[in-house]
Motif scaffolding. Structure first.
Motif, PDB file in Angstrom:
ATOM      1  N   PRO A 118       0.812  -1.223   0.000  1.00 25.30           N
ATOM      2  CA  PRO A 118       0.000   0.000   0.000  1.00 25.30           C
ATOM      3  C   PRO A 118       0.849   1.278   0.000  1.00 25.30           C
ATOM      4  O   PRO A 118       0.510   2.242  -0.678  1.00 25.30           O
ATOM      5  N   ILE A 119       1.955   1.275   0.722  1.00 23.97           N
ATOM      6  CA  ILE A 119       2.806   2.469   0.763  1.00 23.97           C
ATOM      7  C   ILE A 119       3.485   2.694  -0.594  1.00 23.97           C
ATOM      8  O   ILE A 119       3.634   3.828  -1.038  1.00 23.97           O
ATOM      9  N   SER A 163       3.769   5.860  -5.472  1.00 25.12           N
ATOM     10  CA  SER A 163       3.721   5.902  -6.933  1.00 25.12           C
ATOM     11  C   SER A 163       2.605   6.843  -7.416  1.00 25.12           C
ATOM     12  O   SER A 163       2.812   7.662  -8.313  1.00 25.12           O
ATOM     13  N   GLU A 164       1.434   6.735  -6.793  1.00 30.29           N
ATOM     14  CA  GLU A 164       0.321   7.615  -7.158  1.00 30.29           C
ATOM     15  C   GLU A 164       0.677   9.066  -6.846  1.00 30.29           C
ATOM     16  O   GLU A 164       0.374   9.976  -7.622  1.00 30.29           O
ATOM     17  N   TYR A 165       1.335   9.289  -5.715  1.00 26.98           N
ATOM     18  CA  TYR A 165       1.722  10.645  -5.306  1.00 26.98           C
ATOM     19  C   TYR A 165       2.663  11.272  -6.336  1.00 26.98           C
ATOM     20  O   TYR A 165       2.485  12.426  -6.728  1.00 26.98           O
ATOM     21  N   LEU A 198      -5.353  18.287  -5.743  1.00 22.68           N
ATOM     22  CA  LEU A 198      -4.705  18.750  -4.506  1.00 22.68           C
ATOM     23  C   LEU A 198      -5.294  18.051  -3.283  1.00 22.68           C
ATOM     24  O   LEU A 198      -4.563  17.702  -2.346  1.00 22.68           O
ATOM     25  N   HIS A 199      -6.599  17.820  -3.322  1.00 25.90           N
ATOM     26  CA  HIS A 199      -7.245  17.093  -2.217  1.00 25.90           C
ATOM     27  C   HIS A 199      -6.676  15.668  -2.124  1.00 25.90           C
ATOM     28  O   HIS A 199      -6.320  15.202  -1.039  1.00 25.90           O
ATOM     29  N   ARG A 200      -6.580  14.999  -3.271  1.00 23.51           N
ATOM     30  CA  ARG A 200      -6.030  13.633  -3.276  1.00 23.51           C
ATOM     31  C   ARG A 200      -4.562  13.642  -2.855  1.00 23.51           C
ATOM     32  O   ARG A 200      -4.113  12.765  -2.131  1.00 23.51           O
ATOM     33  N   GLU A 204      -0.392  12.336   1.109  1.00 22.55           N
ATOM     34  CA  GLU A 204       0.652  12.798   2.027  1.00 22.55           C
ATOM     35  C   GLU A 204       0.371  12.317   3.443  1.00 22.55           C
ATOM     36  O   GLU A 204       1.266  11.840   4.136  1.00 22.55           O
ATOM     37  N   THR A 205      -0.883  12.421   3.860  1.00 26.18           N
ATOM     38  CA  THR A 205      -1.275  11.963   5.197  1.00 26.18           C
ATOM     39  C   THR A 205      -1.052  10.460   5.333  1.00 26.18           C
ATOM     40  O   THR A 205      -0.487   9.996   6.329  1.00 26.18           O
TER      41      THR A 205
END
Length: 184
Positions: free
Chosen positions: A83-84, A89-91, A154-156, A161-162
């Motif tokens: 998951p991390i 990767s998505e980030y 930006l929300h995603r 980040e969280t």
């Protein structure tokens, strides 16, 4: 469709200049079973792949992982990301996407500004004024669309980040707990 794990294994073994017997002895596996796998008579288990990878790597953990991945790919398995890893990767992709949206936003703003300056000139004909007005409307609509997309992105990004920060905190906590237990 299954790939050719046998040829892949044989090529890696030969590149390490090992005979089937030598590899079998290093891994405590049967030479005949190794031969059967290399000739694609049997599909090896994951445990077999792990043992063979370690035997071929001569104690090099990175090499063992690389060989393991190569053999698993030859079997048709695709390595799942944690998951991390998925979040990271998505980030990364999302930050690149946000950069593209911001550049598009800036471009539209500049085009609107330059067209408004042209529109303010009194010596252009009515058709050209209408053409410029439609151009401005198009780009203002594009800006509004980009606003929505950018806000969602930006929300995603903040969510990711969280998630990543929480995972890092959890891993630090586990490491600290392990260090404390070692000290005792």
């Amino acid at each position: 469709m299954q790939n050719d794990v046998g040829s892949t294994l044989k090529n890696i073994r030969k590149s390490k200049k090992l005979t089937q017997q030598q590899l079998a002895e290093k891994t405590n596996l049967s030479r005949t079973y190794l031969s059967d796998v290399e000739n694609n008579r049997y599909n090896p288990s994951i445990t077999f792949i792990k043992s063979i990878s370690e035997g071929l790597a001569n104690g090099d953990e990175n090499s063992a992982k690389e060989i393991y991945t190569t053999l698993m790919n030859a079997l048709g398995y695709v390595e799942e990301q944690s998951p991390i890893e998925k979040a990271t990767s998505e980030y990364i992709s999302l930050t690149e996407f946000i950069g593209t949206i911001v550049n598009s936003y800036k471009s539209s703003q500049l085009q609107i500004k330059s067209q408004k300056e042209i529109l303010e000139k009194t010596n252009i004909n009515e058709d050209r004024k209408n053409e410029i007005a439609n151009f401005i409307i198009f780009h203002e609509t594009r800006l509004k669309d980009n606003d929505k997309i950018l806000l969602e992105a930006l929300h995603r990004k903040n969510e990711l980040e969280t998630l990543i920060e929480d995972e890092i905190r959890n891993r630090r906590k586990k490491i600290n707990e392990l260090l404390v237990s070692i000290d005792k």
